[in-house]
Design a protein around this motif. Structure first.
Motif, PDB file in Angstrom:
ATOM      1  N   SER A  60       0.823  -1.209   0.000  1.00  0.00           N
ATOM      2  CA  SER A  60       0.000   0.000   0.000  1.00  0.00           C
ATOM      3  C   SER A  60       0.862   1.266   0.000  1.00  0.00           C
ATOM      4  O   SER A  60       0.415   2.307  -0.459  1.00  0.00           O
ATOM      5  CB  SER A  60      -0.961  -0.003   1.191  1.00  0.00           C
ATOM      6  OG  SER A  60      -0.265   0.121   2.397  1.00  0.00           O
ATOM      7  N   TYR A  61       2.110   1.177   0.483  1.00  0.00           N
ATOM      8  CA  TYR A  61       3.001   2.339   0.392  1.00  0.00           C
ATOM      9  C   TYR A  61       3.278   2.669  -1.064  1.00  0.00           C
ATOM     10  O   TYR A  61       3.296   3.835  -1.462  1.00  0.00           O
ATOM     11  CB  TYR A  61       4.334   2.063   1.095  1.00  0.00           C
ATOM     12  CG  TYR A  61       4.225   1.902   2.578  1.00  0.00           C
ATOM     13  CD1 TYR A  61       3.444   2.756   3.345  1.00  0.00           C
ATOM     14  CD2 TYR A  61       4.921   0.899   3.238  1.00  0.00           C
ATOM     15  CE1 TYR A  61       3.336   2.610   4.707  1.00  0.00           C
ATOM     16  CE2 TYR A  61       4.829   0.739   4.602  1.00  0.00           C
ATOM     17  CZ  TYR A  61       4.037   1.589   5.340  1.00  0.00           C
ATOM     18  OH  TYR A  61       3.940   1.439   6.688  1.00  0.00           O
ATOM     19  N   ASP A  99      -0.411   6.841  -6.272  1.00  0.00           N
ATOM     20  CA  ASP A  99      -1.642   7.616  -6.170  1.00  0.00           C
ATOM     21  C   ASP A  99      -1.338   9.105  -6.056  1.00  0.00           C
ATOM     22  O   ASP A  99      -2.081   9.948  -6.541  1.00  0.00           O
ATOM     23  CB  ASP A  99      -2.404   7.139  -4.933  1.00  0.00           C
ATOM     24  CG  ASP A  99      -3.783   7.754  -4.838  1.00  0.00           C
ATOM     25  OD1 ASP A  99      -4.605   7.434  -5.698  1.00  0.00           O
ATOM     26  OD2 ASP A  99      -4.019   8.565  -3.927  1.00  0.00           O
ATOM     27  N   LEU A 100      -0.219   9.420  -5.393  1.00  0.00           N
ATOM     28  CA  LEU A 100       0.140  10.829  -5.194  1.00  0.00           C
ATOM     29  C   LEU A 100       0.911  11.390  -6.382  1.00  0.00           C
ATOM     30  O   LEU A 100       1.407  12.506  -6.323  1.00  0.00           O
ATOM     31  CB  LEU A 100       0.956  10.980  -3.914  1.00  0.00           C
ATOM     32  CG  LEU A 100       0.161  10.704  -2.642  1.00  0.00           C
ATOM     33  CD1 LEU A 100       1.083  10.518  -1.462  1.00  0.00           C
ATOM     34  CD2 LEU A 100      -0.825  11.828  -2.368  1.00  0.00           C
ATOM     35  N   LEU A 148      12.812   2.481   2.238  1.00  0.00           N
ATOM     36  CA  LEU A 148      12.201   1.535   3.176  1.00  0.00           C
ATOM     37  C   LEU A 148      12.962   0.211   3.228  1.00  0.00           C
ATOM     38  O   LEU A 148      12.763  -0.581   4.148  1.00  0.00           O
ATOM     39  CB  LEU A 148      10.732   1.288   2.820  1.00  0.00           C
ATOM     40  CG  LEU A 148       9.775   2.430   3.150  1.00  0.00           C
ATOM     41  CD1 LEU A 148       8.365   2.096   2.713  1.00  0.00           C
ATOM     42  CD2 LEU A 148       9.795   2.747   4.640  1.00  0.00           C
ATOM     43  N   ASN A 188      12.393   6.153  12.468  1.00  0.00           N
ATOM     44  CA  ASN A 188      11.635   6.944  11.501  1.00  0.00           C
ATOM     45  C   ASN A 188      11.901   8.438  11.620  1.00  0.00           C
ATOM     46  O   ASN A 188      11.042   9.245  11.345  1.00  0.00           O
ATOM     47  CB  ASN A 188      10.131   6.726  11.654  1.00  0.00           C
ATOM     48  CG  ASN A 188       9.774   5.300  11.356  1.00  0.00           C
ATOM     49  OD1 ASN A 188      10.408   4.686  10.504  1.00  0.00           O
ATOM     50  ND2 ASN A 188       8.809   4.791  12.066  1.00  0.00           N
ATOM     51  N   THR A 210      -6.369   8.978  -3.023  1.00  0.00           N
ATOM     52  CA  THR A 210      -6.994   7.952  -2.198  1.00  0.00           C
ATOM     53  C   THR A 210      -6.577   8.088  -0.741  1.00  0.00           C
ATOM     54  O   THR A 210      -5.426   8.391  -0.446  1.00  0.00           O
ATOM     55  CB  THR A 210      -6.576   6.552  -2.697  1.00  0.00           C
ATOM     56  OG1 THR A 210      -6.749   6.506  -4.100  1.00  0.00           O
ATOM     57  CG2 THR A 210      -7.404   5.476  -2.038  1.00  0.00           C
ATOM     58  N   PHE A 219      -6.226   5.592   2.210  1.00  0.00           N
ATOM     59  CA  PHE A 219      -6.202   4.143   2.308  1.00  0.00           C
ATOM     60  C   PHE A 219      -6.764   3.661   3.639  1.00  0.00           C
ATOM     61  O   PHE A 219      -6.732   4.369   4.646  1.00  0.00           O
ATOM     62  CB  PHE A 219      -4.777   3.624   2.134  1.00  0.00           C
ATOM     63  CG  PHE A 219      -4.267   3.803   0.737  1.00  0.00           C
ATOM     64  CD1 PHE A 219      -4.384   2.787  -0.179  1.00  0.00           C
ATOM     65  CD2 PHE A 219      -3.693   4.994   0.345  1.00  0.00           C
ATOM     66  CE1 PHE A 219      -3.933   2.950  -1.469  1.00  0.00           C
ATOM     67  CE2 PHE A 219      -3.233   5.177  -0.944  1.00  0.00           C
ATOM     68  CZ  PHE A 219      -3.358   4.148  -1.853  1.00  0.00           C
ATOM     69  N   ALA A 239      -1.485   3.967   5.127  1.00  0.00           N
ATOM     70  CA  ALA A 239      -0.298   3.876   4.276  1.00  0.00           C
ATOM     71  C   ALA A 239       0.531   5.152   4.307  1.00  0.00           C
ATOM     72  O   ALA A 239       1.022   5.609   3.279  1.00  0.00           O
ATOM     73  CB  ALA A 239      -0.695   3.515   2.835  1.00  0.00           C
ATOM     74  N   LEU A 240       0.694   5.730   5.483  1.00  0.00           N
ATOM     75  CA  LEU A 240       1.597   6.882   5.618  1.00  0.00           C
ATOM     76  C   LEU A 240       3.022   6.361   5.538  1.00  0.00           C
ATOM     77  O   LEU A 240       3.332   5.313   6.099  1.00  0.00           O
ATOM     78  CB  LEU A 240       1.374   7.582   6.961  1.00  0.00           C
ATOM     79  CG  LEU A 240       0.007   8.225   7.148  1.00  0.00           C
ATOM     80  CD1 LEU A 240      -0.123   8.759   8.565  1.00  0.00           C
ATOM     81  CD2 LEU A 240      -0.204   9.355   6.155  1.00  0.00           C
ATOM     82  N   PHE A 241       3.895   7.103   4.838  1.00  0.00           N
ATOM     83  CA  PHE A 241       5.263   6.626   4.672  1.00  0.00           C
ATOM     84  C   PHE A 241       5.997   6.689   6.007  1.00  0.00           C
ATOM     85  O   PHE A 241       6.177   7.766   6.578  1.00  0.00           O
ATOM     86  CB  PHE A 241       5.993   7.466   3.627  1.00  0.00           C
ATOM     87  CG  PHE A 241       5.282   7.497   2.305  1.00  0.00           C
ATOM     88  CD1 PHE A 241       4.995   6.312   1.643  1.00  0.00           C
ATOM     89  CD2 PHE A 241       4.870   8.687   1.747  1.00  0.00           C
ATOM     90  CE1 PHE A 241       4.316   6.320   0.435  1.00  0.00           C
ATOM     91  CE2 PHE A 241       4.195   8.709   0.534  1.00  0.00           C
ATOM     92  CZ  PHE A 241       3.920   7.523  -0.123  1.00  0.00           C
ATOM     93  N   PRO A 242       6.468   5.562   6.517  1.00  0.00           N
ATOM     94  CA  PRO A 242       7.082   5.556   7.840  1.00  0.00           C
ATOM     95  C   PRO A 242       8.442   6.248   7.870  1.00  0.00           C
ATOM     96  O   PRO A 242       8.910   6.644   8.928  1.00  0.00           O
ATOM     97  CB  PRO A 242       7.229   4.066   8.168  1.00  0.00           C
ATOM     98  CG  PRO A 242       7.184   3.366   6.865  1.00  0.00           C
ATOM     99  CD  PRO A 242       6.365   4.209   5.944  1.00  0.00           C
ATOM    100  N   SER A 287       4.924   7.596  13.216  1.00  0.00           N
ATOM    101  CA  SER A 287       4.720   6.460  14.120  1.00  0.00           C
ATOM    102  C   SER A 287       4.358   6.905  15.537  1.00  0.00           C
ATOM    103  O   SER A 287       3.907   6.105  16.338  1.00  0.00           O
ATOM    104  CB  SER A 287       5.968   5.586  14.158  1.00  0.00           C
ATOM    105  OG  SER A 287       7.069   6.349  14.556  1.00  0.00           O
ATOM    106  N   ARG A 337      -2.876  14.452   3.315  1.00  0.00           N
ATOM    107  CA  ARG A 337      -1.954  14.091   2.244  1.00  0.00           C
ATOM    108  C   ARG A 337      -2.695  13.961   0.910  1.00  0.00           C
ATOM    109  O   ARG A 337      -2.136  14.246  -0.148  1.00  0.00           O
ATOM    110  CB  ARG A 337      -1.265  12.768   2.594  1.00  0.00           C
ATOM    111  CG  ARG A 337      -0.221  12.360   1.592  1.00  0.00           C
ATOM    112  CD  ARG A 337       0.485  11.107   2.001  1.00  0.00           C
ATOM    113  NE  ARG A 337      -0.392   9.950   1.916  1.00  0.00           N
ATOM    114  CZ  ARG A 337       0.016   8.695   2.111  1.00  0.00           C
ATOM    115  NH1 ARG A 337       1.273   8.469   2.433  1.00  0.00           N
ATOM    116  NH2 ARG A 337      -0.829   7.694   2.024  1.00  0.00           N
ATOM    117  N   ALA A 338      -3.958  13.524   0.997  1.00  0.00           N
ATOM    118  CA  ALA A 338      -4.728  13.364  -0.237  1.00  0.00           C
ATOM    119  C   ALA A 338      -5.310  14.688  -0.719  1.00  0.00           C
ATOM    120  O   ALA A 338      -5.200  15.030  -1.895  1.00  0.00           O
ATOM    121  CB  ALA A 338      -5.832  12.340  -0.028  1.00  0.00           C
TER     122      ALA A 338
END
Lengths: 264, 504
Positions: free
Chosen positions: A159-160, A166-167, A182, A259, B84, B86, B90-93, B155, B169-170
């Protein structure tokens, strides 16, 4: 009589092992490194190592072999692991096994076979020592790079990647901005697992050339000549280098797993 | 453009996985600009697949997706003006809150117009400037009420905060359509209610079209302008929340949206329907003797003293639900559920009244099961992924079977029926289910069950060709149960299939 154990007492076997096989030998190593043959304290082994172009050259050479091996492994392993992790191919585990399979074959046999192949191609294998060292080490350590990379890439939440697309990110941008950062933990553990052993490994080189080219073989030659003191010192130097490298990579991966900050 | 006011239009969209699993079929939908549309359905009904096709993560097997009149069904997700939110955010960690929100903006190229020295205009495709990105991110954070969170690591955020960041973000990319895939599913009830209201307000303020996926019917009714009820990959009903709730088109919608009592009924006169042993006035006009499904909402049943009202029954149980009591009443063999603000003691006898506007009639979808079958060598019939014993003599009037199993017609003609194609009809009451797989003629999983007052209506679907058996049974089974299907020999009605010449 009833035997009663405190939970703390359960660690006694390991503590004994630790003292006998780790701490004592280390102390002995340090003792030998800073004494001369008569058992007198001295820095002469130390100064001898760092003033000799011969030994320093070997150190540098070892470092170069290890570094290039790591890079070559990474260059081969990353695409492989990426494709394996991303494909829906049902037999991918069989494919993965093929990469790991060499590890199950006797080491001596593998290096001997490699030697034969290399001499078949090059004629005289002593012509390209650096290339051959790197080839030998890469052949040996490649699985150690593929496995952690495969693990971290296959764990990567799809999903990442979808979110990035999507972005507005194209395939290349998704890779550079999401997949690669990642997978850094996998890269780090792969690098650690290849770089450190290839710094010290000498069996490959020993079997390929029978000569003292890298740190491992240098130490071996001192010890086999009963020069405990110089051998111990070089071991100690290597230990310190590895310690520093480990510390650096740990710092790096901690930063990542927390992170915080951006890598790219 | 202005071709239509529909911002997005799905035409005959179909999605098939692995060659034979149909996820979505006959999907036709029009969404107007600025609408809040909700896809509602049970899990696995194809609602998320449809959303993913709009986003571009899945390509439809056939059909078209039009955005502002242009076909976008083959465009990759990064080329679609759609963003979208989600399900699991699905946030980028590896990025902080600011970088997560700025992700899309940093990739954006805008066309700026400049004037050169000679005064001629020229355009340039450029990245957004640092200041512009900064401004937009700040604004997005303001919209989701998380100012000052820029430097935080994702996180360290709570679920609700992550949810808001995902929304920020969307929307920061100013998409034409915002797709939300069960965005509140992971939040607790209180948080979910708050976010529902906030999302609704956000929708009003931003004026963006929202397409929202959920399995929570209450959420769908609260938030949407238009609800699309989906089951089994197909749209069941499209309409406003009130239409969906008050005028469900079939028993699935009635059962899925809100609580309902569903009964078998029959039209007995002009605007008169009989069910539960009583006759009621109703508003739906069907021809006399039409069999219907009757849906009555629990809150449409009024309690009155026994003797008054159309129904009389004994209170079986009563549960306090906060705002109302949920009262189960037994009327003969039927059970009926009432929601009422006044309580009725268990064991007492009460009367019940249902006003005409509380009774919703639906033409029965399933009264009889119809299949195409083939007669086998042993004079059994093969249909619906199973083989059943049958009486083949009904195919020819006055015929009988000889000792070898050949059919002898009334005229004495000998016919080998092997391979004969027949039409098979089985009444829903004739089919029974069994645990013993080997004794049934076919086997399948229960995919649907609806309680109808005194019995359940089940649909059993076979695995091989997804053939459905619709049956009525008073016993309680569970959806997902694997069962054997038994049909008595005499209940299988066979007719010869029209041969090629007779068709049309």
């Amino acid at each position: 009589m009833k035997l009663r154990f405190n939970r703390k007492q359960l660690c006694i076997p390991y503590a004994v092992f630790l003292i006998l096989f780790v701490i004592l030998p280390l102390l002995v190593l340090v003792y030998h490194a800073f004494t001369n043959g008569q058992g007198k304290f001295t820095f002469s082994n130390f100064t001898a190592f760092f003033s000799s172009t011969n030994t320093l050259g070997t150190l540098l050479y070892s470092f170069a072999v290890a570094a290039v091996t790591t890079l070559v492994c990474l260059a081969i392993a990353y695409p492989t692991a990426y494709i394996l992790a991303r494909s829906n191919f049902k037999k991918k585990y069989a494919l993965l096994l093929l990469f790991i399979l060499p590890m199950w074959i006797n080491f001596t046999l593998r290096v001997t076979a490699l030697k034969e192949i290399l001499s078949l191609i090059e004629g005289n294998i002593s012509k390209y020592p650096f290339f051959n060292s790197v080839t030998g080490m890469t052949y040996d350590f490649l699985p150690f790079m593929i496995l952690p990379l495969y693990t971290s890439l296959s764990k990567l939440d799809k999903s990442y990647l979808e979110a990035a697309a999507d972005l507005g990110a194209g395939k290349f941008t998704v890779f550079m901005r999401v997949t690669l950062p990642l997978s850094v933990p996998g890269i780090i553990s792969g690098v650690t697992m290849v770089f450190l052993p290839s710094m010290t490994n000498y069996v490959v080189l020993d079997m390929l050339y029978n000569s003292t080219y890298i740190m491992g073989s240098l130490i071996g030659s001192y010890f086999s000549a009963y020069d405990w003191n110089n051998g111990a010192l070089i071991s100690l130097v290597l230990l310190v280098i590895i310690f520093i490298v480990t510390l650096a990579t740990n710092r790096f991966s901690e930063k990542d797993s927390g992170n915080r900050g951006t890598l790219l | 453009m202005g071709k239509s006011e529909n911002i997005i239009e799905l035409i005959d969209v179909k999605k098939v996985y692995d060659g034979d699993t149909v996820a979505v079929e006959n999907f036709n939908l029009q969404v107007k600009k600025g609408e809040f549309v909700t896809f509602l359905g049970p899990s696995g009904c194809g609602k998320t697949t449809t959303l993913r096709m709009i986003a571009g993560f899945e390509l439809p097997t056939s059909g078209q997706i039009l955005l502002d009149g242009e076909d976008i069904s083959r465009l990759p997700p990064n080329k679609r003006p759609v963003n979208t939110v989600f399900q699991k955010y699905a946030l980028f960690p590896h990025l902080n809150v600011y970088e997560n929100i700025a992700f899309g903006l940093r990739l954006k190229r805008v066309i700026n117009t400049y004037r050169n020295k000679d005064g001629d205009e020229y355009t340039k495709k450029q990245k957004l400037s640092r200041a512009e990105i900064d401004k937009k991110v700040k604004k997005a954070l303001e919209i989701v009420d998380l100012e000052g969170f820029e430097k935080r690591s994702v996180s360290t955020l709570s679920g609700g905060q992550q949810q808001r960041i995902a929304i920020a973000r969307a929307i920061v990319n100013e998409p034409e359509i915002l797709l939300l895939d069960e965005p509140l599913g992971a939040l607790d009830l209180k948080m979910r209610k708050e976010m529902q209201i906030e999302l609704k307000n956000m929708h009003k303020r931003l004026g963006i079209t929202f397409i929202y996926v959920t399995h929570d019917q209450e959420e769908a009714l609260t938030m949407s302008d238009k609800v699309v009820v989906i089951n089994d990959g197909e749209i069941q009903q499209t309409g406003t929340p009130t239409e969906i709730y008050n005028e469900p088109v079939n028993t699935f919608v009635a059962d899925f949206i809100g609580e309902s009592n569903i009964f078998n009924g029959a039209v007995v006169g002009k605007l008169k329907v009989k069910f539960c042993g009583a006759t009621f006035d109703c508003l739906d006009d069907y021809e006399i003797n039409q069999l219907v499904d009757v849906v009555v909402r629990p809150e449409d049943i009024k309690i009155c003293s026994p003797g008054e009202g159309q129904l009389k029954g004994k209170v079986l149980s009563t549960v306090f639900k906060g705002v109302h009591y949920e009262i189960t009443v037994g009327i003969g063999k039927f059970e009926i559920i009432i929601q009422s603000t006044s309580n009725a003691e268990a064991g007492t006898t009460i009367g019940m009244r249902i006003e005409p506007d509380g009774i919703h009639l639906m033409r029965k979808v399933y009264t009889v099961n119809k299949y195409d079958g083939v007669i086998t060598k042993t004079n059994a019939v093969e249909f619906g992924d199973g083989v059943f014993a049958c009486d083949v003599t009904q195919l020819y009037k006055g015929s009988h079977l000889d000792e070898e199993g050949y059919l002898i017609t009334a005229g004495g003609e000998k016919i080998d029926l092997t391979g004969t194609e027949v039409c098979v009809e089985v009444d829903t009451h004739a089919i029974t289910m069994t645990d013993d797989m080997s004794s049934g003629g076919a086997k399948g999983n229960i995919i649907s069950m609806i309680y109808k007052g005194d019995h359940y209506r089940y649909i059993v679907r076979t695995e091989e060709n997804e053939e459905d058996y619709v049956l009525s049974c008073p016993d309680l089974w569970n959806t997902g149960d694997l069962v054997g299907v038994i049909i008595p020999k005499e209940k299988i009605k066979l007719t010869l299939k029209a041969t090629g010449d007779d068709v049309k």
